[in-house]
Design a protein around this motif. Sequence first.
Motif, PDB file in Angstrom:
ATOM      1  N   GLN A 157       0.689  -1.074   0.028  1.00  0.00           N
ATOM      2  CA  GLN A 157      -0.117   0.124  -0.007  1.00  0.00           C
ATOM      3  C   GLN A 157       0.932   1.187  -0.066  1.00  0.00           C
ATOM      4  N   GLU A 158       1.838   1.296   0.901  1.00  0.00           N
ATOM      5  CA  GLU A 158       2.704   2.370   0.776  1.00  0.00           C
ATOM      6  C   GLU A 158       3.416   2.596  -0.490  1.00  0.00           C
ATOM      7  N   ALA A 159       3.929   1.571  -1.183  1.00  0.00           N
ATOM      8  CA  ALA A 159       4.294   1.726  -2.432  1.00  0.00           C
ATOM      9  C   ALA A 159       3.673   2.164  -3.476  1.00  0.00           C
ATOM     10  N   ILE A 160       2.283   1.857  -3.546  1.00  0.00           N
ATOM     11  CA  ILE A 160       1.200   2.583  -4.306  1.00  0.00           C
ATOM     12  C   ILE A 160       0.928   4.000  -3.917  1.00  0.00           C
ATOM     13  N   LYS A 161       0.676   4.333  -2.923  1.00  0.00           N
ATOM     14  CA  LYS A 161       0.977   5.727  -2.281  1.00  0.00           C
ATOM     15  C   LYS A 161       2.110   6.683  -3.089  1.00  0.00           C
ATOM     16  N   ASN A 162       3.072   5.863  -3.218  1.00  0.00           N
ATOM     17  CA  ASN A 162       4.448   6.787  -3.356  1.00  0.00           C
ATOM     18  C   ASN A 162       4.737   6.853  -4.903  1.00  0.00           C
ATOM     19  N   ILE A 163       4.066   6.171  -5.771  1.00  0.00           N
ATOM     20  CA  ILE A 163       4.135   6.141  -7.298  1.00  0.00           C
ATOM     21  C   ILE A 163       4.444   7.791  -7.925  1.00  0.00           C
ATOM     22  N   GLU A 164       5.462   7.823  -8.443  1.00  0.00           N
ATOM     23  CA  GLU A 164       5.704   9.328  -9.058  1.00  0.00           C
ATOM     24  C   GLU A 164       4.549   9.930  -9.647  1.00  0.00           C
ATOM     25  N   ASP A 165       4.687  11.180  -9.674  1.00  0.00           N
ATOM     26  CA  ASP A 165       3.507  11.899 -10.183  1.00  0.00           C
ATOM     27  C   ASP A 165       3.530  12.140 -11.683  1.00  0.00           C
ATOM     28  N   ASP A 166       4.702  11.484 -12.357  1.00  0.00           N
ATOM     29  CA  ASP A 166       4.606  11.755 -14.018  1.00  0.00           C
ATOM     30  C   ASP A 166       4.004  10.582 -14.634  1.00  0.00           C
ATOM     31  N   VAL A 167       3.673   9.332 -13.812  1.00  0.00           N
ATOM     32  CA  VAL A 167       3.093   8.350 -14.193  1.00  0.00           C
ATOM     33  C   VAL A 167       1.591   8.742 -14.615  1.00  0.00           C
ATOM     34  N   ASP A 168       1.245   8.284 -15.820  1.00  0.00           N
ATOM     35  CA  ASP A 168      -0.131   8.735 -16.384  1.00  0.00           C
ATOM     36  C   ASP A 168      -1.147   7.665 -16.448  1.00  0.00           C
ATOM     37  N   ILE A 169      -0.910   6.339 -16.129  1.00  0.00           N
ATOM     38  CA  ILE A 169      -1.938   5.361 -15.880  1.00  0.00           C
ATOM     39  C   ILE A 169      -1.387   4.145 -14.823  1.00  0.00           C
ATOM     40  N   ILE A 170      -2.235   3.777 -14.230  1.00  0.00           N
ATOM     41  CA  ILE A 170      -1.795   2.753 -13.373  1.00  0.00           C
ATOM     42  C   ILE A 170      -2.904   1.499 -13.360  1.00  0.00           C
ATOM     43  N   PHE A 171      -2.088   0.520 -13.487  1.00  0.00           N
ATOM     44  CA  PHE A 171      -2.622  -0.951 -13.296  1.00  0.00           C
ATOM     45  C   PHE A 171      -2.642  -1.801 -12.118  1.00  0.00           C
ATOM     46  N   ILE A 172      -3.588  -2.114 -11.573  1.00  0.00           N
ATOM     47  CA  ILE A 172      -3.591  -2.956 -10.400  1.00  0.00           C
ATOM     48  C   ILE A 172      -3.931  -4.408 -10.714  1.00  0.00           C
ATOM     49  N   VAL A 173      -3.151  -5.207 -10.977  1.00  0.00           N
ATOM     50  CA  VAL A 173      -3.869  -6.677 -11.383  1.00  0.00           C
ATOM     51  C   VAL A 173      -4.003  -7.530 -10.219  1.00  0.00           C
ATOM     52  N   GLY A 174      -5.399  -8.189 -10.480  1.00  0.00           N
ATOM     53  CA  GLY A 174      -5.957  -9.034  -9.103  1.00  0.00           C
ATOM     54  C   GLY A 174      -7.146  -9.236  -9.635  1.00  0.00           C
ATOM     55  N   ASP A 175      -7.904 -10.472  -8.639  1.00  0.00           N
ATOM     56  CA  ASP A 175      -9.144 -10.689  -8.585  1.00  0.00           C
ATOM     57  C   ASP A 175     -10.137  -9.812  -8.006  1.00  0.00           C
ATOM     58  N   PRO A 176     -11.272  -9.555  -8.412  1.00  0.00           N
ATOM     59  CA  PRO A 176     -12.290  -8.506  -7.698  1.00  0.00           C
ATOM     60  C   PRO A 176     -12.593  -9.070  -6.393  1.00  0.00           C
ATOM     61  N   HIS A 177     -12.781 -10.406  -6.188  1.00  0.00           N
ATOM     62  CA  HIS A 177     -12.770 -11.017  -4.807  1.00  0.00           C
ATOM     63  C   HIS A 177     -11.732 -10.659  -3.787  1.00  0.00           C
ATOM     64  N   SER A 178     -10.654 -10.266  -4.227  1.00  0.00           N
ATOM     65  CA  SER A 178      -9.296  -9.828  -3.379  1.00  0.00           C
ATOM     66  C   SER A 178      -9.536  -8.369  -2.643  1.00  0.00           C
ATOM     67  N   ASN A 179      -9.947  -8.624  -1.275  1.00  0.00           N
ATOM     68  CA  ASN A 179      -9.909  -7.271  -0.738  1.00  0.00           C
ATOM     69  C   ASN A 179      -8.665  -6.308  -0.684  1.00  0.00           C
ATOM     70  N   ASN A 180      -7.312  -7.271  -0.499  1.00  0.00           N
ATOM     71  CA  ASN A 180      -6.230  -6.417  -0.544  1.00  0.00           C
ATOM     72  C   ASN A 180      -5.975  -5.843  -1.846  1.00  0.00           C
ATOM     73  N   THR A 181      -6.380  -6.347  -2.921  1.00  0.00           N
ATOM     74  CA  THR A 181      -6.207  -5.698  -4.237  1.00  0.00           C
ATOM     75  C   THR A 181      -7.295  -4.589  -4.609  1.00  0.00           C
ATOM     76  N   ARG A 182      -8.384  -4.701  -4.188  1.00  0.00           N
ATOM     77  CA  ARG A 182      -9.101  -3.498  -4.234  1.00  0.00           C
ATOM     78  C   ARG A 182      -8.773  -2.534  -3.333  1.00  0.00           C
ATOM     79  N   LYS A 183      -7.945  -2.427  -2.339  1.00  0.00           N
ATOM     80  CA  LYS A 183      -7.570  -1.700  -1.472  1.00  0.00           C
ATOM     81  C   LYS A 183      -6.496  -0.761  -2.188  1.00  0.00           C
ATOM     82  N   LEU A 184      -5.479  -1.689  -2.935  1.00  0.00           N
ATOM     83  CA  LEU A 184      -4.529  -1.052  -3.688  1.00  0.00           C
ATOM     84  C   LEU A 184      -5.114  -0.106  -4.814  1.00  0.00           C
ATOM     85  N   ALA A 185      -6.172  -0.663  -5.492  1.00  0.00           N
ATOM     86  CA  ALA A 185      -6.759   0.284  -6.610  1.00  0.00           C
ATOM     87  C   ALA A 185      -7.401   1.388  -5.774  1.00  0.00           C
ATOM     88  N   SER A 186      -7.827   1.477  -4.472  1.00  0.00           N
ATOM     89  CA  SER A 186      -8.462   2.522  -3.954  1.00  0.00           C
ATOM     90  C   SER A 186      -7.670   3.493  -3.509  1.00  0.00           C
TER      91      SER A 186
END
Length: 309
Positions: free
Chosen positions: A203-232
């Motif tokens: 989660q900290e790594a997702i928060k700290n993605i640099e600002d010049d990234v213009d698209i983010i992909f989170i790969v994971g199953d929609p059942h996965s709570n930790n995956t959904r939290k990363l996307a959130s």
Amino acid sequence: MLVKGIVPRGYCKGVVRAIEIAKKQAHQTAPVYILGMIVHNQYIVNALEDLGIQTIDIKGKTRLELLDEINEGKVIITAHGASQKVFDKAKEKGLEVIDASCLDVIKTHDLIQDKLNEGYEILYIGKKGHPEAEGAISIDEKRIHLITNIDDLKTIDPTKKYVMTNQTTMSLYDVYDLCEKAKEILPFVEIEKETCTATKIRQEAIKNIEDDVDIIFIVGDPHSNNTRKLASIAHDYHTCDVYMIESIEDLEIEWLKNKRYAAVSSGASTPTYLTNQVIDYLKQFDINDSKTYQKPIIDKNKILNQKDA
């Protein structure tokens, strides 16, 4: 396209352990069942079924109720853990129980039981209906209170003493906010945060993605709570487009128009093979070259490879 693979990503130690335990039961003469999804990823569930291990997962049914569907053989407890009632019922039915519970989940259960024995009630931050929360709450349904939001805290008796803990895959930022609010309104509350290390650093790594990234992909199953939290978290802390996809098959070419720099991460139960397919595809992608549009085929034989990144 320029691509940043966020580190760490992929399997956590609990997922690796659970898959390894399940794989050892492949091609048995006696039937082998998993009580719910071993981890929240359908690709993994399908790969284990190819090894002769059947998943019993019926929407709306608890682990205790799912046991009614199994009458012989072995039953695997998933990484999310289960209450002692589930273990007892399985043994009463004559089933051989194989425990693949994440050690971090077991640690939280032990903490809860110890604090109950000391006379505390428990405030458990979690997701309603999630198997990990179900297992924790069922330790003592009268003295463990599920907290899903700040409104739930307003129903708590402020005269009692509590320990506040949480589902291991919750957003560490949501947990922090709820703990701070609890300390404001409950005079006798102790905090024992139990967000697992793998979840926290992802989660900290997702928060700290640099600002010049213009698209983010989170790969994971929609059942996965930790995956959904990363996307959130990606949505909360970044203004660029964010997409949660199960695999390369869900990626739309249209999303890549006018994009220069992509970041890719994944949930802790996502096969690294699937995430690497997305990363490799994006690296070779050129919006001006239609030859780069062709997506690779998913090789199901590689799904259970034990890798992290």
